[in-house]
Structures are given as structure tokens and as C-alpha cells.
Design a protein around this motif. Structure first.
Motif, short mmCIF file in Angstrom:
data_model
loop_
_atom_site.label_atom_id
_atom_site.label_comp_id
_atom_site.label_asym_id
_atom_site.label_seq_id
_atom_site.Cartn_x
_atom_site.Cartn_y
_atom_site.Cartn_z
N ASP A 84 -40.33 58.90 17.41
CA ASP A 84 -40.20 58.23 18.69
C ASP A 84 -38.92 58.71 19.34
N ILE A 85 -38.81 58.47 20.63
CA ILE A 85 -37.60 58.80 21.37
C ILE A 85 -37.24 57.60 22.25
N THR A 86 -35.97 57.32 22.35
CA THR A 86 -35.50 56.22 23.18
C THR A 86 -34.17 56.61 23.79
N TYR A 87 -33.65 55.76 24.63
CA TYR A 87 -32.36 56.01 25.25
C TYR A 87 -31.46 54.80 25.04
N ILE A 88 -30.17 55.07 25.02
CA ILE A 88 -29.17 54.03 24.86
C ILE A 88 -28.18 54.16 26.01
N ARG A 89 -27.98 53.07 26.73
CA ARG A 89 -27.03 53.09 27.86
C ARG A 89 -25.61 53.01 27.31
N TRP A 91 -21.17 53.67 28.50
CA TRP A 91 -20.27 53.58 29.66
C TRP A 91 -20.36 54.83 30.52
N VAL A 92 -20.67 55.97 29.94
CA VAL A 92 -20.67 57.22 30.70
C VAL A 92 -22.06 57.70 31.09
N GLY A 93 -23.09 56.98 30.70
CA GLY A 93 -24.46 57.37 31.04
C GLY A 93 -25.39 57.08 29.89
N PHE A 94 -26.53 57.75 29.87
CA PHE A 94 -27.52 57.54 28.83
C PHE A 94 -27.35 58.54 27.71
N VAL A 95 -27.58 58.08 26.49
CA VAL A 95 -27.64 58.94 25.32
C VAL A 95 -29.06 58.81 24.78
N TYR A 96 -29.69 59.91 24.47
CA TYR A 96 -31.06 59.89 23.99
C TYR A 96 -31.08 60.01 22.47
N LEU A 97 -31.94 59.22 21.84
CA LEU A 97 -32.05 59.19 20.39
C LEU A 97 -33.48 59.49 19.99
#
Length: 106
Positions: A84-89, A91-97
Motif C-alpha cells: 500500500d502507499i499513503t502520505y503523511i503531512r 510541517w514542510v509538506g507531504f511525505v509518502y510512505l
């Protein structure tokens, strides 16, 4: 004192919370006074961001095959993998996991 409380909150507290914090420290003041002094000092609290829809369902979702048929178990390692892929918000933007898991219990 107002600036110190504002900085201690990482710039997130507005005049209401600053007034409450000062009251807990024994400094009695009116919220209007705190608001006026914050405005004069240029202290602006961080505003909540509106929700942004980042995921939309695919139009052909019903036509896609379920390759694991909702069975997330495997008897031997390396025979069935899911991901699966998700994103984490941040302070500097989104990080994708991205994750990949082996369905075998070892």
C-alpha cells in the motif's frame, strides 16, 4: 509575557489561549488587551488549514480483479505479498510512505 507565551506555543496560540495561560500564571488581564497587544507586536497565530481531498476512487474500481481474494494469509514466506502507499503531512509538506508485507506468519 505575551510574546513568551506565544513563542512557547510555537506560534499556535491566539489571544484567548494566551489570556488563559496568563491567568494560570496569576496575571489577570482582559482578552481584548491581549488581542490589541498581540496585534501591535505583529503576533499572528497559525490558522487551521482547510481539508484538501487528495484521494479519489478510480472509475474502474469495480472492474479490477481481487488477486488475493481477501485472503491475507500464506503458508510459506515469499508466496504472497501485499502493499500500500499513503502520505503523511509534515510541517514542510507531504511525505509518502510505501509498504510491502509478506502475508506469511513467521
Amino acid at each position: 509575557m505575551i510574546k513568551a507565551e506565544f513563542e512557547a506555543s510555537d506560534g499556535t496560540y491566539g489571544y484567548r489561549r494566551i489570556t488563559a495561560r496568563l491567568g494560570r500564571r496569576g496575571v489577570v488581564t482582559h482578552h481584548g488587551t491581549v488581542r490589541c497587544l498581540m496585534r501591535q507586536a505583529g503576533l499572528v497565530a497559525a490558522q487551521p488549514r482547510r481539508k484538501v481531498r487528495t484521494t479519489t476512487p478510480a472509475a474502474d474500481l469495480e472492474g479490477r480483479p481481487d488477486l488475493v481474494e481477501r485472503d491475507f494469509t500464506a503458508t510459506t514466506p515469499g508466496t504472497k505479498w501485499v502493499g500500500d502507499i499513503t502520505y503523511i503531512r509534515t510541517w514542510v509538506g507531504f511525505v509518502y510512505l510505501a509498504t510491502v508485507l509478506d502475508c506469511a506468519l513467521t
